[in-house]
Design a protein around this motif. Structure first.
Motif, PDB file in Angstrom:
ATOM      1  N   PHE A 157     -13.011   1.194   4.961  1.00  0.00           N
ATOM      2  CA  PHE A 157     -12.209   1.143   3.747  1.00  0.00           C
ATOM      3  C   PHE A 157     -12.020  -0.279   3.233  1.00  0.00           C
ATOM      4  CE2 PHE A 157     -11.184   5.202   5.599  1.00  0.00           C
ATOM      5  CZ  PHE A 157     -10.931   6.037   4.531  1.00  0.00           C
ATOM      6  N   ALA A 158     -12.482  -1.267   3.994  1.00  0.00           N
ATOM      7  CA  ALA A 158     -12.280  -2.668   3.615  1.00  0.00           C
ATOM      8  C   ALA A 158     -13.614  -3.311   3.249  1.00  0.00           C
ATOM      9  CB  ALA A 158     -11.629  -3.431   4.768  1.00  0.00           C
ATOM     10  N   GLY A 198      -8.335  -2.245   6.477  1.00  0.00           N
ATOM     11  CA  GLY A 198      -8.862  -0.883   6.362  1.00  0.00           C
ATOM     12  C   GLY A 198      -7.899   0.155   6.891  1.00  0.00           C
ATOM     13  N   CYS A 209       1.934   2.115  -3.505  1.00  0.00           N
ATOM     14  CA  CYS A 209       0.835   2.724  -4.258  1.00  0.00           C
ATOM     15  C   CYS A 209       0.571   4.153  -3.800  1.00  0.00           C
ATOM     16  CB  CYS A 209      -0.436   1.889  -4.112  1.00  0.00           C
ATOM     17  SG  CYS A 209      -0.317   0.229  -4.812  1.00  0.00           S
ATOM     18  N   CYS A 265      -4.664   0.048   6.708  1.00  0.00           N
ATOM     19  CA  CYS A 265      -3.659   0.278   5.659  1.00  0.00           C
ATOM     20  C   CYS A 265      -4.203   1.162   4.544  1.00  0.00           C
ATOM     21  CB  CYS A 265      -3.211  -1.065   5.091  1.00  0.00           C
ATOM     22  SG  CYS A 265      -2.279  -2.080   6.239  1.00  0.00           S
ATOM     23  N   ILE A 266      -5.446   0.875   4.135  1.00  0.00           N
ATOM     24  CA  ILE A 266      -6.044   1.671   3.053  1.00  0.00           C
ATOM     25  C   ILE A 266      -6.305   3.099   3.539  1.00  0.00           C
ATOM     26  CG2 ILE A 266      -7.962   1.828   1.436  1.00  0.00           C
ATOM     27  CD1 ILE A 266      -8.280  -1.201   1.677  1.00  0.00           C
ATOM     28  N   MET A 294      -3.142   4.968   3.338  1.00  0.00           N
ATOM     29  CA  MET A 294      -2.873   5.337   1.949  1.00  0.00           C
ATOM     30  C   MET A 294      -3.729   6.540   1.549  1.00  0.00           C
ATOM     31  SD  MET A 294      -3.134   3.017  -1.518  1.00  0.00           S
ATOM     32  CE  MET A 294      -4.919   2.866  -1.461  1.00  0.00           C
ATOM     33  N   PHE A 295      -5.002   6.526   1.956  1.00  0.00           N
ATOM     34  CA  PHE A 295      -5.894   7.652   1.669  1.00  0.00           C
ATOM     35  C   PHE A 295      -5.334   8.937   2.265  1.00  0.00           C
ATOM     36  CE2 PHE A 295      -9.288  10.426   3.180  1.00  0.00           C
ATOM     37  CZ  PHE A 295     -10.029  10.642   2.025  1.00  0.00           C
ATOM     38  N   PHE A 299       0.821  -1.208   0.000  1.00  0.00           N
ATOM     39  CA  PHE A 299       0.000   0.000   0.000  1.00  0.00           C
ATOM     40  C   PHE A 299       0.857   1.260   0.000  1.00  0.00           C
ATOM     41  CE2 PHE A 299      -3.436  -2.802   1.614  1.00  0.00           C
ATOM     42  CZ  PHE A 299      -4.353  -2.528   0.628  1.00  0.00           C
TER      43      PHE A 299
END
Length: 425
Positions: free
Chosen positions: A70-71, A84, A11, A86-87, A90-91, A8
């Motif tokens: 987020f998941a 979630g 990205c 991790c995401i 990233m967000f 992540f």
């Protein structure tokens, strides 16, 4: 979380087209984050609370988004939170203009990647504002007040074993934060950027100040005292209970209302029905409960005694305008007796408390505080943050009249008389 994170991060750090527009508050679900975010949103910013979870005393709807949002929903809850998180990180890396968080960090503080968080946010271009809340900050061996240490050990003994982790976070973020606002939490810290005794705010428009005050003096009728401890040892609850019982033995009529672990809506209703808020007697300072009490027009009792915590904020902040009746375990009996037997003093302190909450703990004040911080860290303006609330230099302090009340350094002067309780200082 650790197993997902490297992919992540790769990205997240790829440049994207989207602008950095979000002002993000997280990830400990403290109600003050909700209030800060709402205040900043009203100033026109795209503000979001992003939390790891929520506490039972608050509603899930108090916060905008959670890691698990987020998941995919079909995943097990624990996996949703980990993935979630991790995401969500990233967000935040790709979209945040400013991250507001505690010394715990955002999502990486409890992982093996904790050392990377500050560098990654800096590399991504996000600014960082650190706002401590307590367990992320207190290093028990470095406390200036051993009574505070006792209160913390009585209520949170396990945290004494985590001092190394806490120190690590304080040292790390003290070096890397673009702004650090700590209030009276000054133990073992080498830096703060704004000198103010308390930075919490509430929506004062949602709290109605008293318009009618009881004339009960403990003889012609009972006086009701509210106390809302999350942890009794930290608040000094036993001293209040003992004082109330002793006053009853003296023949005074009073009712002690104890509310513990209940939703904020229930506390709000209770504040409209009582005469005094007794907040805390061990730790020096006041918190959300005391601010809510003042906004409700109640006289508030809290400890503002220890000069190592208070003197700097009297000289360089707005503490001397605060109408909280400073109370310790040694003075709770006498001070409670004074408030019970003097309805005119209760009214004077309650009305001043409402003015103080509106001036220094409202959304307007939060917008001024954070707007000044943003001007400096986002726009490079020459803002004198350390003197932002200096009683002789602050434009904000002088916008409205000084809050007037009968206390001197939060104590009644020796020559105070009931018939002069409402006179200006």
């Amino acid at each position: 979380m650790a197993c997902f994170l490297p992919a992540f991060l790769l990205c997240a750090l790829i440049p994207g087209r989207r602008q950095r527009t979000y002002f993000i508050w997280g990830s400990v679900p403290l109600i003050n984050n909700k209030y800060f975010s709402e205040a900043i949103r009203q100033a026109g910013h795209l503000s979001m609370t992003l939390m790891a979870g929520h506490y039972a005393i608050n509603a899930r709807s108090d916060f905008d988004r959670y890691f698990e949002d987020f998941a995919p929903r079909f995943l097990p809850q624990a996996l949703r939170v980990a993935l979630g998180g991790c995401i969500a990180f990233m967000f935040a890396l790709r979209r945040a203009a400013v991250m507001h968080m505690s010394f715990n960090g955002f999502t990486l503080g409890s992982t093996m990647f904790w050392r990377l968080e500050g560098a990654l946010f800096r590399l991504a271009g996000a600014k960082i504002v650190i706002l401590p809340f307590g367990s992320d900050f207190y290093m028990y061996s470095r406390l200036l007040d051993t009574s505070l240490q006792h209160g913390l050990l009585a209520s949170y003994p396990g945290k004494a074993l985590e001092e190394g982790r806490v120190e690590r976070g304080v040292r790390y973020w003290s070096r890397r934060a673009d702004a650090l606002v700590s209030g009276m939490m000054v133990d073992g810290i080498g830096r703060w950027d704004v000198t103010l005794n308390q930075f919490f705010c509430i929506d004062t428009d949602a709290w109605v100040g008293k318009t009618q005050y009881s004339d009960h003096d403990g003889k012609n009728g009972p006086v009701r005292i509210l106390h809302t401890p999350n942890h009794r040892g930290f608040k000094g609850t036993e001293f209040l209970v003992d004082a109330a019982e002793r006053l009853k033995q003296e023949g005074l009529q009073l009712e002690l209302v104890l509310l513990e672990g209940v939703p904020n809506s229930q506390v709000k209703q209770a504040m409209a029905e009582v005469d005094v808020l007794a907040e805390q007697f061990i730790a020096t300072g006041y918190a959300i409960s005391g601010i809510e009490g003042m906004a409700s027009g109640l006289p508030v009792m809290a400890n503002l005694e220890h000069p190592a915590y208070t003197r700097v904020f009297r000289r360089f902040g707005f503490l001397d305008e605060c109408p909280i009746f400073s109370t310790t375990p040694e003075t709770v009996l006498a001070n409670l007796r004074t408030l019970v037997t003097n309805p005119q003093l209760r009214r004077a302190l309650g009305e001043a408390g409402r003015q103080f909450a509106e001036k220094y703990h409202s959304y307007e004040m939060a917008r001024y505080l954070f707007g000044s911080i943003y001007d400096k860290i986002l726009h490079g303006k020459d803002v004198d943050l350390i003197n932002l609330f200096h009683p002789l230099k602050s434009d904000y302090n002088r916008r409205t009249p000084r809050v007037s009340h009968p206390l001197v350094e939060n104590q009644l002067p020796p020559n105070w008389r009931p018939d002069g309780a409402e006179s200006a200082r």
